[in-house]
Design a protein around this motif. Structure first.
Motif, PDB file in Angstrom:
ATOM      1  N   PRO A  99       0.607  -1.530   0.009  1.00 20.91           N
ATOM      2  CA  PRO A  99       0.020   0.295  -0.396  1.00 20.91           C
ATOM      3  C   PRO A  99       0.532   1.205  -0.117  1.00 20.91           C
ATOM      4  N   THR A 100       0.488   2.573  -0.167  1.00 22.12           N
ATOM      5  CA  THR A 100       0.627   3.478  -0.490  1.00 22.12           C
ATOM      6  C   THR A 100       0.060   4.391  -0.188  1.00 22.12           C
ATOM      7  N   GLY A 101       0.446   5.921   0.348  1.00 24.47           N
ATOM      8  CA  GLY A 101       0.148   7.224   1.267  1.00 24.47           C
ATOM      9  C   GLY A 101      -0.538   6.438   2.509  1.00 24.47           C
ATOM     10  N   GLN A 102      -2.498   7.047   2.220  1.00 28.20           N
ATOM     11  CA  GLN A 102      -3.090   6.434   3.891  1.00 28.20           C
ATOM     12  C   GLN A 102      -3.255   5.483   4.705  1.00 28.20           C
ATOM     13  N   ALA A 103      -3.282   4.498   3.227  1.00 30.14           N
ATOM     14  CA  ALA A 103      -2.875   2.932   4.071  1.00 30.14           C
ATOM     15  C   ALA A 103      -1.278   2.876   4.633  1.00 30.14           C
ATOM     16  N   THR A 104      -0.328   3.706   4.487  1.00 35.48           N
ATOM     17  CA  THR A 104       0.705   2.341   4.688  1.00 35.48           C
ATOM     18  C   THR A 104       0.490   1.799   5.826  1.00 35.48           C
ATOM     19  N   ALA A 105       0.054   2.878   7.012  1.00 40.98           N
ATOM     20  CA  ALA A 105       0.355   2.636   8.828  1.00 40.98           C
ATOM     21  C   ALA A 105      -0.786   1.619   8.705  1.00 40.98           C
ATOM     22  N   HIS A 106      -1.828   1.563   8.215  1.00 41.88           N
ATOM     23  CA  HIS A 106      -2.956   0.612   8.426  1.00 41.88           C
ATOM     24  C   HIS A 106      -2.751  -0.864   8.740  1.00 41.88           C
ATOM     25  N   ALA A 107      -2.099  -0.727   6.929  1.00 47.36           N
ATOM     26  CA  ALA A 107      -0.850  -2.440   6.399  1.00 47.36           C
ATOM     27  C   ALA A 107      -0.248  -2.298   7.911  1.00 47.36           C
ATOM     28  N   GLU A 108       0.758  -2.095   7.963  1.00 51.30           N
ATOM     29  CA  GLU A 108       2.234  -2.301   9.185  1.00 51.30           C
ATOM     30  C   GLU A 108       0.909  -3.132   9.848  1.00 51.30           C
TER      31      GLU A 108
END
Length: 284
Positions: A99-108
């Motif tokens: 993922p990129t952008g806003q989803a990066t932290a959520h993906a972690e």
């Protein structure tokens, strides 16, 4: 799920990433009981990054091998065809869903939860010693891929569903809120993605029914294992042994799997011990 996978046309709403060629070839071999192991070795070795990660996971403390695995051929011999092929599929999917952008932290956070679920699922499956539960690790790893796709490509609606979940049910059953906001849930999205990627049918079932295993016509031990592992992984993340802190577990699943409070506590402990090492191997 509240919507047939055959009527959920993700292609109109989401940009679906392709699987690497090596993984597509492994998936094609997944349904062949007479698949040629040397050919599978060559397929894995054709993707150097994938081969390196498989060896890293094979030599991790989670598998506890007494001797270091030095090459993919040895990995197939020591871990078995199903294990290596499933590891390859899981690792490739993670690589494809960056993922990129806003989803990066959520993906972690999502991948940490998914790796914990994979460990819990494999640990539970080992206790069962059931041939029907052999895809447990990769099924646990991929069970929430629909959630990642939804958050990556519809972040505002996904956050709305999450807020609604917190208001309605303390965040323990977000798929119910997704149905209100989207008209479908992450199980349906994940299962359809797995179908379009032509992942094995058992993985599609585990992904598509992990919150409601007894609604699946093809319900197997693997689906039940992932259902339970999803909740155990949350307990491990919270360092809790209280099932009320995690998504609800259907008591029928625990009965069928022969899991009691002591068994669940053991799996929570083993999951906590292994998750950090595997997280670094899978997503870094």
């Amino acid at each position: 799920m509240n919507q047939s996978l055959n009527t959920l046309n993700l292609g109109n709403d989401y940009e679906l990433p392709p699987l690497p060629v090596a993984t597509q070839r492994l998936c094609a071999m997944a349904g062949d009981p007479n698949a040629d192991v040397p050919q599978m070795v060559r397929v894995v070795e054709s993707d150097a990054a994938l081969a390196t990660r498989i060896l890293g996971v094979a030599n991790s403390a989670f598998y506890g091998l007494s001797h270091k695995v030095g090459n993919i051929n040895q990995a197939f011999f020591v871990l078995g065809t199903h294990t290596v092929r499933n590891l390859a599929m899981g690792l490739s999917v993670i690589a494809s869903l960056k993922p990129t952008g806003q989803a990066t932290a959520h993906a972690e956070h999502l991948w940490q939860h998914s790796i914990a679920a994979a460990i819990a699922a494999q640990t539970a499956a080992n206790r069962l010693n059931s041939p029907h539960a052999h895809p447990a690790f990769v099924a646990g790893l991929l069970h929430d891929i629909g959630h990642l796709v939804m958050f990556s490509q519809s972040p505002d609606l996904s956050r709305q569903a999450l807020r609604l979940s917190l208001e309605d049910n303390d965040g323990l059953s977000p798929y119910l809120s997704e149905r209100k906001v989207f008209g479908f849930d992450h199980m349906a999205v994940g299962a359809e993605l797995a179908h379009q990627w032509r992942l094995p049918a058992i993985l599609q079932e585990c992904i598509g029914f992990h919150h409601e295993p007894f609604t699946s016509d093809a319900m197997t031990d693997a689906v039940l294992v992932v259902h339970v592992a999803n909740s155990i992984s949350v307990m491990a993340e919270l360092d809790s042994l209280d099932p009320d802190d995690a998504p609800p577990i259907d008591d029928r699943a625990l009965t069928r799997l022969g899991l009691d409070a002591g068994g669940m506590a053991d799996i929570v402990s083993e999951t906590r011990e292994s998750v950090a090492e595997l997280l670094s191997l899978f997503v870094n």
